[in-house]
Design a protein around this motif. Sequence first.
Motif, PDB file in Angstrom:
ATOM      1  N   THR A  74       0.816  -1.213   0.000  1.00  0.00           N
ATOM      2  CA  THR A  74       0.000   0.000   0.000  1.00  0.00           C
ATOM      3  C   THR A  74       0.852   1.267   0.000  1.00  0.00           C
ATOM      4  OG1 THR A  74      -0.059   0.279   2.402  1.00  0.00           O
ATOM      5  CG2 THR A  74      -1.737  -1.172   1.453  1.00  0.00           C
ATOM      6  N   ALA A  75       0.188   2.359  -0.373  1.00  0.00           N
ATOM      7  CA  ALA A  75       0.850   3.661  -0.376  1.00  0.00           C
ATOM      8  C   ALA A  75       1.333   4.020   1.023  1.00  0.00           C
ATOM      9  CB  ALA A  75      -0.121   4.726  -0.885  1.00  0.00           C
ATOM     10  N   MET A  80       5.712   5.184   4.813  1.00  0.00           N
ATOM     11  CA  MET A  80       6.354   5.000   6.121  1.00  0.00           C
ATOM     12  C   MET A  80       7.752   4.390   5.959  1.00  0.00           C
ATOM     13  SD  MET A  80       6.232   5.629   9.296  1.00  0.00           S
ATOM     14  CE  MET A  80       4.534   6.119   9.630  1.00  0.00           C
ATOM     15  N   LEU A  81       7.884   3.486   4.983  1.00  0.00           N
ATOM     16  CA  LEU A  81       9.221   2.926   4.714  1.00  0.00           C
ATOM     17  C   LEU A  81      10.189   4.032   4.309  1.00  0.00           C
ATOM     18  CD1 LEU A  81       8.729  -0.338   2.673  1.00  0.00           C
ATOM     19  CD2 LEU A  81      10.059  -0.074   4.762  1.00  0.00           C
ATOM     20  N   GLY A  82       9.682   4.967   3.519  1.00  0.00           N
ATOM     21  CA  GLY A  82      10.525   6.093   3.108  1.00  0.00           C
ATOM     22  C   GLY A  82      11.033   6.848   4.328  1.00  0.00           C
ATOM     23  N   LEU A 129       6.380  -1.457  -5.070  1.00  0.00           N
ATOM     24  CA  LEU A 129       4.992  -1.275  -4.644  1.00  0.00           C
ATOM     25  C   LEU A 129       4.091  -2.062  -5.600  1.00  0.00           C
ATOM     26  CD1 LEU A 129       2.766   0.171  -2.960  1.00  0.00           C
ATOM     27  CD2 LEU A 129       2.901   2.047  -4.628  1.00  0.00           C
ATOM     28  N   LEU A 130       3.298  -2.944  -5.026  1.00  0.00           N
ATOM     29  CA  LEU A 130       2.359  -3.733  -5.819  1.00  0.00           C
ATOM     30  C   LEU A 130       1.342  -2.800  -6.480  1.00  0.00           C
ATOM     31  CD1 LEU A 130       1.416  -6.627  -6.455  1.00  0.00           C
ATOM     32  CD2 LEU A 130       0.054  -6.536  -4.359  1.00  0.00           C
ATOM     33  N   ARG A 131       1.055  -3.050  -7.748  1.00  0.00           N
ATOM     34  CA  ARG A 131       0.046  -2.233  -8.433  1.00  0.00           C
ATOM     35  C   ARG A 131      -1.273  -3.017  -8.475  1.00  0.00           C
ATOM     36  NH1 ARG A 131       2.465   0.445 -13.784  1.00  0.00           N
ATOM     37  NH2 ARG A 131       0.522   1.621 -13.577  1.00  0.00           N
ATOM     38  N   GLU A 427       5.098   8.321  -6.892  1.00  0.00           N
ATOM     39  CA  GLU A 427       5.621   9.402  -6.053  1.00  0.00           C
ATOM     40  C   GLU A 427       4.541   9.950  -5.118  1.00  0.00           C
ATOM     41  OE1 GLU A 427       7.604  11.973  -8.918  1.00  0.00           O
ATOM     42  OE2 GLU A 427       9.422  10.739  -8.788  1.00  0.00           O
ATOM     43  N   THR A 428       3.307   9.939  -5.580  1.00  0.00           N
ATOM     44  CA  THR A 428       2.207  10.353  -4.707  1.00  0.00           C
ATOM     45  C   THR A 428       2.108   9.387  -3.527  1.00  0.00           C
ATOM     46  OG1 THR A 428       1.037  11.291  -6.587  1.00  0.00           O
ATOM     47  CG2 THR A 428      -0.276  10.865  -4.614  1.00  0.00           C
ATOM     48  N   ALA A 429       2.223   8.093  -3.820  1.00  0.00           N
ATOM     49  CA  ALA A 429       2.177   7.082  -2.758  1.00  0.00           C
ATOM     50  C   ALA A 429       3.338   7.283  -1.782  1.00  0.00           C
ATOM     51  CB  ALA A 429       2.229   5.682  -3.361  1.00  0.00           C
ATOM     52  N   LEU A 430       4.493   7.527  -2.317  1.00  0.00           N
ATOM     53  CA  LEU A 430       5.708   7.684  -1.519  1.00  0.00           C
ATOM     54  C   LEU A 430       5.674   8.980  -0.708  1.00  0.00           C
ATOM     55  CD1 LEU A 430       8.645   6.741  -0.956  1.00  0.00           C
ATOM     56  CD2 LEU A 430       9.325   7.936  -3.054  1.00  0.00           C
ATOM     57  N   GLY A 431       4.964   9.976  -1.241  1.00  0.00           N
ATOM     58  CA  GLY A 431       4.896  11.259  -0.546  1.00  0.00           C
ATOM     59  C   GLY A 431       6.055  12.185  -0.878  1.00  0.00           C
ATOM     60  N   ARG A 432       6.831  11.856  -1.891  1.00  0.00           N
ATOM     61  CA  ARG A 432       7.897  12.754  -2.344  1.00  0.00           C
ATOM     62  C   ARG A 432       8.355  12.311  -3.736  1.00  0.00           C
ATOM     63  NH1 ARG A 432      13.790  11.961   0.021  1.00  0.00           N
ATOM     64  NH2 ARG A 432      14.151  12.710  -2.094  1.00  0.00           N
ATOM     65  N   THR A 433       9.147  13.106  -4.372  1.00  0.00           N
ATOM     66  CA  THR A 433       9.646  12.714  -5.686  1.00  0.00           C
ATOM     67  C   THR A 433      10.861  11.797  -5.517  1.00  0.00           C
ATOM     68  OG1 THR A 433      11.012  14.686  -5.746  1.00  0.00           O
ATOM     69  CG2 THR A 433       8.898  14.815  -6.855  1.00  0.00           C
TER      70      THR A 433
END
Length: 458
Positions: A74-75, A80-82, A129-131, A427-433
């Motif tokens: 999930t996003a 959170m991993l980031g 990230l699974l799509r 990048e939206t899922a990750l919350g940054r570029t």
Amino acid sequence: MSFVSPDLIRQRFSRAMSDMYRDEVPLYGALMNLVEQTNAQVLANDSPLAEHLRSTGELERLDLERHGAIRVGTAAELAMLGRLFAVMGMEPVGYYDLTPAGVPVHSTAFRAVHEASLQVSPFRVFTSLLRLELIENTELRTFAESVLAKRQIFTADALDLIELAERQGGLTEHQADEFVLQALETFRWHHSATVTAEQYRQLSAQHRLIADVVAFKGPHINHLTPRTLDIDIVQAQMPRHGITPKAVVEGPPRRQCPILLRQTSFKALDEPVAFTDSPQSKGSHSARFGEIEQRGAALTPKGRALYDQLLNAARDALGEFPNEANAQRYNALMAEHFAQFPDTLDELRQQALAYFRYFPTSKGLAAKGTLAKPLTLEYLLEQQCLRAEPLVYEDFLPVSAAGIFQSNLGDAAQSHYAGQSNRQAFETALGRTTIDELALYAATQQRSIDECMSALGA
Ligand code: OOG
Ligand code: NI
């Protein structure tokens, strides 16, 4: 308050992860030993290589060097991993879309970005990230989403320590040790699945990778990869050590001047798992494998375009995925096509195909202030006041990564996805570029030029 440097936290974490994985997967330990022996042999027989590695600092980091890989669902997990990786000075570098190769994920590599940090610990984690949007069966997709929504892949203490690190701007010695222990839990293997045997079967029928992500408590580390100085020797030796390698080495063919990344792996192990409805029955799942890599020079956009062109041409000529039956022909085609790729350091540098780091020589330092101006790079190299060493490639290759995925999912797992590459969604899922890796190499090269110029009084 004094904080432990994120580079040291990463170094400790990488060691702890390696110890955990060696306990869990003894074949990884066997592979590490083989790589260590091979590296020692290569260094003893190739003194120019040993000198090159000594002078660039790579020799010191060789035994520490490894990458791992995980897959999340999930996003929120990715974001959170980031944050968890950021505590260890790791940032998301690069965007890899694996869907063209039939693997329903997109990925980045968390790693240190500055050469000084890479020197302390080059540990990298290929994170996918699974799509889920690519699962066409809506019922199954909804089920997968609901299972993922219920799990928490971080311990409560890990979450607290991430927030603390962000708030304080770092972690103290004691907090850093605790962080390493807590963060490790996210990557541990679990023998029990979170779904029934029938649900596992359905997820797996959709794609084995989907079962691997959805049916377990967390994103178990699925391999750790030591760096070898000669991948062909290790590939040839593996069977003698009870390890079966995949059919072909991914990446460029063997060369005088190694470029980018060559990789090979051994097949994933079949491991017993218990399902929720039948805790005693013996189901099995294969996810965890071993891999080795040999790293070469980072290529410029021009060099990379040539690499992609030659790789695609060789693969088109083969006409199918490389496998056991066509491995010899594949290797021959690769060698034939890559004959066009210049294979001396001078050509790679003069044709701007690879990135380099420059070092002042003792001759250059002695001549400081007496050199005729203008001091251009070419002039200083000609005068042997500087020497150039290729910059190590720190990243991954999408076609190779797909080959590694495929060999571990079984060739039957090849699927076709209509989905578009979607960096923005990632990048939206990750919350940054994600960071452009080429800009990092260019910056490292430029820093080394600037340092040389000032050391030589230019
Ligand atoms: C990642 C496969 C890619 C590499 O080295 O290219 C990879 C995975 O199987 O999750 O590790
Ligand atoms: Ni890998």
